[in-house]
Design a protein around this motif. Sequence first.
Motif, PDB file in Angstrom:
ATOM      1  N   GLU A 260      -5.990 -39.478 -18.702  1.00 59.55           N
ATOM      2  CA  GLU A 260      -5.211 -39.319 -17.478  1.00 59.55           C
ATOM      3  C   GLU A 260      -3.860 -40.024 -17.592  1.00 59.55           C
ATOM      4  OE1 GLU A 260      -6.798 -39.136 -13.119  1.00 59.55           O
ATOM      5  OE2 GLU A 260      -6.430 -41.250 -13.609  1.00 59.55           O
ATOM      6  N   ILE A 261      -3.849 -41.213 -18.174  1.00 57.96           N
ATOM      7  CA  ILE A 261      -2.591 -41.938 -18.364  1.00 57.96           C
ATOM      8  C   ILE A 261      -1.647 -41.136 -19.251  1.00 57.96           C
ATOM      9  CG2 ILE A 261      -1.579 -43.989 -19.455  1.00 57.96           C
ATOM     10  CD1 ILE A 261      -4.057 -45.546 -18.460  1.00 57.96           C
ATOM     11  N   ILE A 262      -2.183 -40.557 -20.306  1.00 57.29           N
ATOM     12  CA  ILE A 262      -1.359 -39.734 -21.191  1.00 57.29           C
ATOM     13  C   ILE A 262      -0.785 -38.543 -20.426  1.00 57.29           C
ATOM     14  CG2 ILE A 262      -1.433 -38.196 -23.199  1.00 57.29           C
ATOM     15  CD1 ILE A 262      -3.654 -40.122 -24.292  1.00 57.29           C
ATOM     16  N   ASN A 263      -1.607 -37.903 -19.612  1.00 65.90           N
ATOM     17  CA  ASN A 263      -1.147 -36.757 -18.836  1.00 65.90           C
ATOM     18  C   ASN A 263      -0.058 -37.140 -17.844  1.00 65.90           C
ATOM     19  OD1 ASN A 263      -1.366 -33.939 -17.926  1.00 65.90           O
ATOM     20  ND2 ASN A 263      -2.235 -34.827 -16.066  1.00 65.90           N
ATOM     21  N   ILE A 264      -0.194 -38.284 -17.210  1.00 64.74           N
ATOM     22  CA  ILE A 264       0.793 -38.735 -16.222  1.00 64.74           C
ATOM     23  C   ILE A 264       2.136 -39.033 -16.877  1.00 64.74           C
ATOM     24  CG2 ILE A 264       1.398 -40.648 -14.670  1.00 64.74           C
ATOM     25  CD1 ILE A 264      -1.615 -40.842 -14.002  1.00 64.74           C
ATOM     26  N   PHE A 265       2.110 -39.755 -17.993  1.00 66.82           N
ATOM     27  CA  PHE A 265       3.369 -40.223 -18.576  1.00 66.82           C
ATOM     28  C   PHE A 265       3.942 -39.278 -19.630  1.00 66.82           C
ATOM     29  CE2 PHE A 265       1.644 -44.046 -16.658  1.00 66.82           C
ATOM     30  CZ  PHE A 265       2.775 -44.525 -16.006  1.00 66.82           C
ATOM     31  N   SER A 266       3.200 -38.272 -20.029  1.00 63.46           N
ATOM     32  CA  SER A 266       3.766 -37.292 -20.951  1.00 63.46           C
ATOM     33  C   SER A 266       4.894 -36.508 -20.295  1.00 63.46           C
ATOM     34  CB  SER A 266       2.676 -36.328 -21.437  1.00 63.46           C
ATOM     35  OG  SER A 266       2.146 -35.578 -20.356  1.00 63.46           O
ATOM     36  N   LYS A 267       4.958 -36.556 -18.960  1.00 64.36           N
ATOM     37  CA  LYS A 267       6.003 -35.857 -18.207  1.00 64.36           C
ATOM     38  C   LYS A 267       7.155 -36.807 -17.835  1.00 64.36           C
ATOM     39  CE  LYS A 267       2.535 -32.724 -16.259  1.00 64.36           C
ATOM     40  NZ  LYS A 267       1.444 -33.276 -17.052  1.00 64.36           N
ATOM     41  N   GLY A 268       7.086 -38.046 -18.306  1.00 64.42           N
ATOM     42  CA  GLY A 268       8.133 -39.010 -17.991  1.00 64.42           C
ATOM     43  C   GLY A 268       9.298 -38.909 -18.960  1.00 64.42           C
ATOM     44  N   ASN A 269      10.309 -39.753 -18.744  1.00 66.21           N
ATOM     45  CA  ASN A 269      11.466 -39.753 -19.648  1.00 66.21           C
ATOM     46  C   ASN A 269      11.111 -40.500 -20.935  1.00 66.21           C
ATOM     47  OD1 ASN A 269      12.178 -42.661 -19.406  1.00 66.21           O
ATOM     48  ND2 ASN A 269      12.609 -42.105 -17.267  1.00 66.21           N
ATOM     49  N   PRO A 270      11.904 -40.314 -22.016  1.00 67.25           N
ATOM     50  CA  PRO A 270      11.574 -40.921 -23.310  1.00 67.25           C
ATOM     51  C   PRO A 270      11.386 -42.433 -23.258  1.00 67.25           C
ATOM     52  CG  PRO A 270      13.272 -39.261 -23.581  1.00 67.25           C
ATOM     53  CD  PRO A 270      13.082 -39.419 -22.114  1.00 67.25           C
ATOM     54  N   MET A 271      12.222 -43.138 -22.496  1.00 65.57           N
ATOM     55  CA  MET A 271      12.113 -44.594 -22.427  1.00 65.57           C
ATOM     56  C   MET A 271      10.790 -45.002 -21.763  1.00 65.57           C
ATOM     57  SD  MET A 271      14.787 -47.327 -20.728  1.00 65.57           S
ATOM     58  CE  MET A 271      16.111 -46.677 -21.777  1.00 65.57           C
ATOM     59  N   GLU A 272      10.433 -44.275 -20.714  1.00 68.99           N
ATOM     60  CA  GLU A 272       9.195 -44.559 -19.993  1.00 68.99           C
ATOM     61  C   GLU A 272       7.987 -44.294 -20.884  1.00 68.99           C
ATOM     62  OE1 GLU A 272       8.011 -43.697 -15.393  1.00 68.99           O
ATOM     63  OE2 GLU A 272       8.372 -41.938 -16.639  1.00 68.99           O
ATOM     64  N   ARG A 273       8.026 -43.173 -21.618  1.00 69.23           N
ATOM     65  CA  ARG A 273       6.921 -42.834 -22.503  1.00 69.23           C
ATOM     66  C   ARG A 273       6.759 -43.870 -23.610  1.00 69.23           C
ATOM     67  NH1 ARG A 273       9.286 -37.749 -22.702  1.00 69.23           N
ATOM     68  NH2 ARG A 273       9.466 -37.877 -24.988  1.00 69.23           N
ATOM     69  N   ALA A 274       7.878 -44.316 -24.160  1.00 63.14           N
ATOM     70  CA  ALA A 274       7.828 -45.307 -25.234  1.00 63.14           C
ATOM     71  C   ALA A 274       7.228 -46.622 -24.731  1.00 63.14           C
ATOM     72  CB  ALA A 274       9.225 -45.542 -25.796  1.00 63.14           C
ATOM     73  N   LYS A 275       7.597 -47.015 -23.520  1.00 63.17           N
ATOM     74  CA  LYS A 275       7.079 -48.252 -22.936  1.00 63.17           C
ATOM     75  C   LYS A 275       5.559 -48.179 -22.766  1.00 63.17           C
ATOM     76  CE  LYS A 275       7.086 -50.844 -18.582  1.00 63.17           C
ATOM     77  NZ  LYS A 275       7.635 -50.900 -17.190  1.00 63.17           N
ATOM     78  N   ILE A 276       5.074 -47.068 -22.209  1.00 65.48           N
ATOM     79  CA  ILE A 276       3.640 -46.915 -21.972  1.00 65.48           C
ATOM     80  C   ILE A 276       2.896 -46.784 -23.300  1.00 65.48           C
ATOM     81  CG2 ILE A 276       1.871 -45.467 -20.906  1.00 65.48           C
ATOM     82  CD1 ILE A 276       3.542 -47.155 -18.956  1.00 65.48           C
ATOM     83  N   TYR A 277       3.503 -46.091 -24.267  1.00 61.74           N
ATOM     84  CA  TYR A 277       2.871 -45.958 -25.583  1.00 61.74           C
ATOM     85  C   TYR A 277       2.633 -47.335 -26.204  1.00 61.74           C
ATOM     86  CZ  TYR A 277       2.386 -45.248 -30.593  1.00 61.74           C
ATOM     87  OH  TYR A 277       1.933 -45.303 -31.888  1.00 61.74           O
ATOM     88  N   ASN A 278       3.649 -48.151 -26.237  1.00 60.84           N
ATOM     89  CA  ASN A 278       3.526 -49.486 -26.845  1.00 60.84           C
ATOM     90  C   ASN A 278       2.497 -50.332 -26.111  1.00 60.84           C
ATOM     91  OD1 ASN A 278       5.487 -48.977 -28.821  1.00 60.84           O
ATOM     92  ND2 ASN A 278       7.159 -49.597 -27.459  1.00 60.84           N
ATOM     93  N   LEU A 279       2.493 -50.228 -24.791  1.00 60.54           N
ATOM     94  CA  LEU A 279       1.555 -51.003 -23.993  1.00 60.54           C
ATOM     95  C   LEU A 279       0.113 -50.575 -24.265  1.00 60.54           C
ATOM     96  CD1 LEU A 279       0.807 -52.902 -21.627  1.00 60.54           C
ATOM     97  CD2 LEU A 279       1.191 -50.968 -20.102  1.00 60.54           C
ATOM     98  N   MET A 280      -0.131 -49.255 -24.255  1.00 58.31           N
ATOM     99  CA  MET A 280      -1.494 -48.767 -24.394  1.00 58.31           C
ATOM    100  C   MET A 280      -2.030 -48.954 -25.806  1.00 58.31           C
ATOM    101  SD  MET A 280      -2.023 -48.069 -21.338  1.00 58.31           S
ATOM    102  CE  MET A 280      -3.699 -47.481 -21.537  1.00 58.31           C
ATOM    103  N   VAL A 281      -1.183 -48.776 -26.809  1.00 62.74           N
ATOM    104  CA  VAL A 281      -1.636 -48.990 -28.185  1.00 62.74           C
ATOM    105  C   VAL A 281      -2.023 -50.449 -28.395  1.00 62.74           C
ATOM    106  CG1 VAL A 281      -0.830 -49.082 -30.577  1.00 62.74           C
ATOM    107  CG2 VAL A 281      -0.414 -47.048 -29.207  1.00 62.74           C
ATOM    108  N   ASP A 282      -1.296 -51.349 -27.764  1.00 58.55           N
ATOM    109  CA  ASP A 282      -1.597 -52.773 -27.877  1.00 58.55           C
ATOM    110  C   ASP A 282      -2.882 -53.125 -27.129  1.00 58.55           C
ATOM    111  OD1 ASP A 282      -0.882 -55.457 -28.745  1.00 58.55           O
ATOM    112  OD2 ASP A 282      -0.499 -55.870 -26.634  1.00 58.55           O
TER     113      ASP A 282
END
Length: 298
Positions: A260-282
């Motif tokens: 669900e998190i991926i679905n929500i933020f896959s529609k965000g802007n590149p900076m937002e997606r990068a922030k969530i990616y780094n957070l979730m991978v960690d």
Amino acid sequence: MKKIILVVLCFFSLQTYAQDLNVRVQILSPQIQNTNKRPLEALQIAITEFINNRKWTNFELKSQERIDCNLVITVKNWDGGSNYQCEAQLLSSRPIYGTTFNSSVLSLNDKNFDFNYTEGQPLDFSDQNYLNNLSSLLAFYAYVIVGLDSDTFSKLGGTDYYTKAQTVLNNAQNASFPGWKAFENLRNRYWLIENLNNKSFLPIREILYSYHRLGLDVMSEDLNKGRKNIGDALPKLADLDKQKQGSMLNQVFFSAKADEIINIFSKGNPMERAKIYNLMVDADPANTSKYEELKKIK
């Protein structure tokens, strides 16, 4: 005439208000060769009635407000009589305000869902005493489901229900069935309720409220605001000690929310997606391959 009115009012009240859970129970037995499956059908009915016809909260809920759940019990071994060795998949969800969609809140697999049950046996339960393993299992998870749902609607709203689940677990400490004790497994019922009652895991419970009430429930009216609120809440995952990242509650949270998190933020802007990616991978390295979706160019 007064008696007729009273009967009508009582009937209307029963129709208007229901119990707390709307659980769809399914019992699967692909490994069982016994051709007489009638006891399994009776068991499915008994479990459904036990959970759905009982009050688990202090609220009066209308039928459409009941918590939707799925309980899939897979029978691994059955002696044809009263002894069952099973595993159970439990799923619960809550509606998203202003939409026809539901959001997954609990996704959990219990590999030690074992019990004794004889066809026609009444399923009795007491908050004060351990009576049988099946009713204790069902009551334990009913309180957990209600607690998690309450956490999504009010901040730390599930505390009282986790206390009740803890009581069920305490009463089962002398049971011969697995899943209730700390030393048996690092990811069982003991550790689930320990985490839910442990102040160290309050960030996850606080995220449940911000994620659902301030995030998903807002998105139907203001997509960007709701998504931002979720993005602002998720960094609380960093508040958890690194040693706790493999814990039971973390596993339950990410099992329900990763996609669900991926679905929500896959529609965000590149900076937002990068922030969530780094957070979730960690925070959830086990699902790193899933989060790679957030890095794709949109």
